[in-house]
Write a protein that holds these residues in place. Structure first.
Motif, PDB file in Angstrom:
ATOM      1  N   LYS A  28       0.869  -1.177   0.000  1.00 55.60           N
ATOM      2  CA  LYS A  28       0.000   0.000   0.000  1.00 55.60           C
ATOM      3  C   LYS A  28       0.902   1.223   0.000  1.00 55.60           C
ATOM      4  O   LYS A  28       1.824   1.320   0.817  1.00 55.60           O
ATOM      5  N   GLY A  29       0.632   2.151  -0.921  1.00 52.46           N
ATOM      6  CA  GLY A  29       1.495   3.318  -1.025  1.00 52.46           C
ATOM      7  C   GLY A  29       0.733   4.604  -1.212  1.00 52.46           C
ATOM      8  O   GLY A  29      -0.483   4.611  -1.444  1.00 52.46           O
ATOM      9  N   GLN A  30       1.469   5.701  -1.114  1.00 51.47           N
ATOM     10  CA  GLN A  30       0.916   7.022  -1.368  1.00 51.47           C
ATOM     11  C   GLN A  30       2.041   7.924  -1.856  1.00 51.47           C
ATOM     12  O   GLN A  30       3.204   7.732  -1.477  1.00 51.47           O
ATOM     13  N   ALA A  31       1.696   8.873  -2.718  1.00 52.98           N
ATOM     14  CA  ALA A  31       2.734   9.722  -3.307  1.00 52.98           C
ATOM     15  C   ALA A  31       2.183  11.090  -3.663  1.00 52.98           C
ATOM     16  O   ALA A  31       0.968  11.284  -3.803  1.00 52.98           O
ATOM     17  N   ILE A  32       3.119  12.032  -3.814  1.00 52.37           N
ATOM     18  CA  ILE A  32       2.814  13.395  -4.241  1.00 52.37           C
ATOM     19  C   ILE A  32       3.522  13.641  -5.565  1.00 52.37           C
ATOM     20  O   ILE A  32       4.716  13.356  -5.706  1.00 52.37           O
ATOM     21  N   ILE A  33       2.774  14.140  -6.530  1.00 51.40           N
ATOM     22  CA  ILE A  33       3.317  14.489  -7.841  1.00 51.40           C
ATOM     23  C   ILE A  33       3.299  16.009  -7.974  1.00 51.40           C
ATOM     24  O   ILE A  33       2.253  16.645  -7.793  1.00 51.40           O
ATOM     25  N   LEU A  34       4.451  16.594  -8.293  1.00 52.75           N
ATOM     26  CA  LEU A  34       4.562  18.038  -8.458  1.00 52.75           C
ATOM     27  C   LEU A  34       4.737  18.362  -9.931  1.00 52.75           C
ATOM     28  O   LEU A  34       5.652  17.848 -10.584  1.00 52.75           O
ATOM     29  N   THR A  35       3.874  19.235 -10.455  1.00 51.52           N
ATOM     30  CA  THR A  35       3.990  19.641 -11.852  1.00 51.52           C
ATOM     31  C   THR A  35       4.978  20.798 -11.976  1.00 51.52           C
ATOM     32  O   THR A  35       5.399  21.400 -10.982  1.00 51.52           O
ATOM     33  N   SER A  36       5.342  21.121 -13.199  1.00 48.16           N
ATOM     34  CA  SER A  36       6.310  22.198 -13.431  1.00 48.16           C
ATOM     35  C   SER A  36       5.759  23.567 -13.053  1.00 48.16           C
ATOM     36  O   SER A  36       6.517  24.516 -12.873  1.00 48.16           O
ATOM     37  N   THR A  37       4.439  23.681 -12.920  1.00 48.97           N
ATOM     38  CA  THR A  37       3.814  24.953 -12.545  1.00 48.97           C
ATOM     39  C   THR A  37       3.427  24.996 -11.069  1.00 48.97           C
ATOM     40  O   THR A  37       2.728  25.901 -10.640  1.00 48.97           O
ATOM     41  N   GLY A  38       3.863  23.997 -10.308  1.00 48.40           N
ATOM     42  CA  GLY A  38       3.612  24.004  -8.875  1.00 48.40           C
ATOM     43  C   GLY A  38       2.311  23.374  -8.439  1.00 48.40           C
ATOM     44  O   GLY A  38       1.965  23.413  -7.266  1.00 48.40           O
ATOM     45  N   GLN A  39       1.585  22.773  -9.345  1.00 51.52           N
ATOM     46  CA  GLN A  39       0.344  22.099  -8.984  1.00 51.52           C
ATOM     47  C   GLN A  39       0.642  20.741  -8.349  1.00 51.52           C
ATOM     48  O   GLN A  39       1.687  20.131  -8.609  1.00 51.52           O
ATOM     49  N   VAL A  40      -0.270  20.286  -7.523  1.00 56.74           N
ATOM     50  CA  VAL A  40      -0.068  19.057  -6.763  1.00 56.74           C
ATOM     51  C   VAL A  40      -1.115  18.017  -7.148  1.00 56.74           C
ATOM     52  O   VAL A  40      -2.312  18.300  -7.152  1.00 56.74           O
ATOM     53  N   ILE A  41      -0.643  16.836  -7.488  1.00 61.36           N
ATOM     54  CA  ILE A  41      -1.504  15.681  -7.732  1.00 61.36           C
ATOM     55  C   ILE A  41      -1.026  14.576  -6.795  1.00 61.36           C
ATOM     56  O   ILE A  41       0.176  14.432  -6.563  1.00 61.36           O
ATOM     57  N   THR A  42      -1.929  13.837  -6.224  1.00 61.93           N
ATOM     58  CA  THR A  42      -1.550  12.748  -5.333  1.00 61.93           C
ATOM     59  C   THR A  42      -2.124  11.434  -5.841  1.00 61.93           C
ATOM     60  O   THR A  42      -3.043  11.408  -6.659  1.00 61.93           O
ATOM     61  N   TYR A  43      -1.567  10.326  -5.332  1.00 69.32           N
ATOM     62  CA  TYR A  43      -2.176   9.024  -5.605  1.00 69.32           C
ATOM     63  C   TYR A  43      -1.982   8.080  -4.433  1.00 69.32           C
ATOM     64  O   TYR A  43      -1.045   8.223  -3.657  1.00 69.32           O
ATOM     65  N   ARG A  44      -2.901   7.144  -4.317  1.00 70.58           N
ATOM     66  CA  ARG A  44      -2.790   6.019  -3.396  1.00 70.58           C
ATOM     67  C   ARG A  44      -2.758   4.747  -4.226  1.00 70.58           C
ATOM     68  O   ARG A  44      -3.410   4.668  -5.268  1.00 70.58           O
ATOM     69  N   SER A  45      -2.008   3.754  -3.760  1.00 70.75           N
ATOM     70  CA  SER A  45      -1.872   2.525  -4.536  1.00 70.75           C
ATOM     71  C   SER A  45      -2.006   1.297  -3.647  1.00 70.75           C
ATOM     72  O   SER A  45      -1.706   1.349  -2.447  1.00 70.75           O
ATOM     73  N   GLU A  46      -2.467   0.214  -4.241  1.00 74.89           N
ATOM     74  CA  GLU A  46      -2.489  -1.102  -3.608  1.00 74.89           C
ATOM     75  C   GLU A  46      -2.105  -2.125  -4.661  1.00 74.89           C
ATOM     76  O   GLU A  46      -2.528  -2.023  -5.814  1.00 74.89           O
TER      77      GLU A  46
END
Length: 216
Positions: free
Chosen positions: A128-146
């Motif tokens: 089980k995981g979780q992460a933060i994705i940062l775009t080049s314009t500073g926007q934030v996308i997250t995900y959870r995984s199993e």
């Protein structure tokens, strides 16, 4: 009186036959839809199993290993930066932190995440995981995984599973340009509450390759 008339009407032979036909038709339609859904899921995961078998034949992690599926919307090349044993009783558990370069929708991004691996007595690993994705314009996308995976004889690790993407907040567009605001709205529409299926391989040195396809 009215109740008796209704019962008498429903008890007539022609109406009973019509009702029976309608019921059988409804059941047939539902069964067809269920069969179609199961066929789609089985076909998709059959393709993933095929990819896993192909990747085990090579120690090199290349994007071409998984090109038998349609193009993924998200991919990441990561490096394990910290590994910690969280527990050994009752289930051996390892926590791994990773970071690296990624792309989403063709745009370059940066990813940092943590995954918890629980080792089972049959050799499989539940993650089980979780992460933060940062775009080049500073926007934030997250995900959870199993996922479910396993360690390979060469020391590498492979798994496949699901990811759920979110945009936890929309950037304040008060001080932004119209183009930037539209970009934020587009990302939110595309990736908020988006489900994906993924395949990941990590080599013995901790270099990971992950590809994610949209769940249609």
């Amino acid at each position: 009186m009215i109740e008796s008339e209704i019962k008498g009407t429903l008890s007539s032979e022609p109406l009973r036959k019509v009702a029976l036909v309608l019921i059988i038709s409804s059941i047939s339609l539902v069964s067809f839809l269920i069969i179609e859904s199961v066929s789609t899921v089985s076909s998709t995961f059959g393709q993933i199993d095929s990819l896993q078998a192909n990747s085990s034949r090579s120690n090199q992690l290349t994007m071409d290993d998984y090109d038998t599926l349609v193009n993924p919307f998200y991919s990441e090349n990561t490096k394990s930066t910290n590994i910690k044993v969280s527990s050994i009783d009752p289930i051996p558990t390892v926590e791994v932190t990773y970071t690296g370069n990624s792309t989403i929708g063709g745009a370059p991004t940066q990813t940092i995440g943590t995954i918890v691996d629980k080792m089972n007595n049959d050799g499989t690993v539940f993650s089980k995981g979780q992460a933060i994705i940062l775009t080049s314009t500073g926007q934030v996308i997250t995900y959870r995984s199993e996922s479910i995976g396993n360690y390979n004889p060469d020391g590498s690790f492979s798994d496949s599973g699901i990811m759920v993407f979110h945009m936890p907040f929309q950037m304040n567009s008060g001080n932004s340009t119209e183009e930037y605001s539209n970009s934020t709205d587009t990302l939110h529409t595309q990736y908020d509450n988006l489900f994906g299926i993924y395949k990941k391989t990590v080599d013995p040195e901790g270099n990971g390759l992950t590809k994610v396809w949209k769940w249609r």
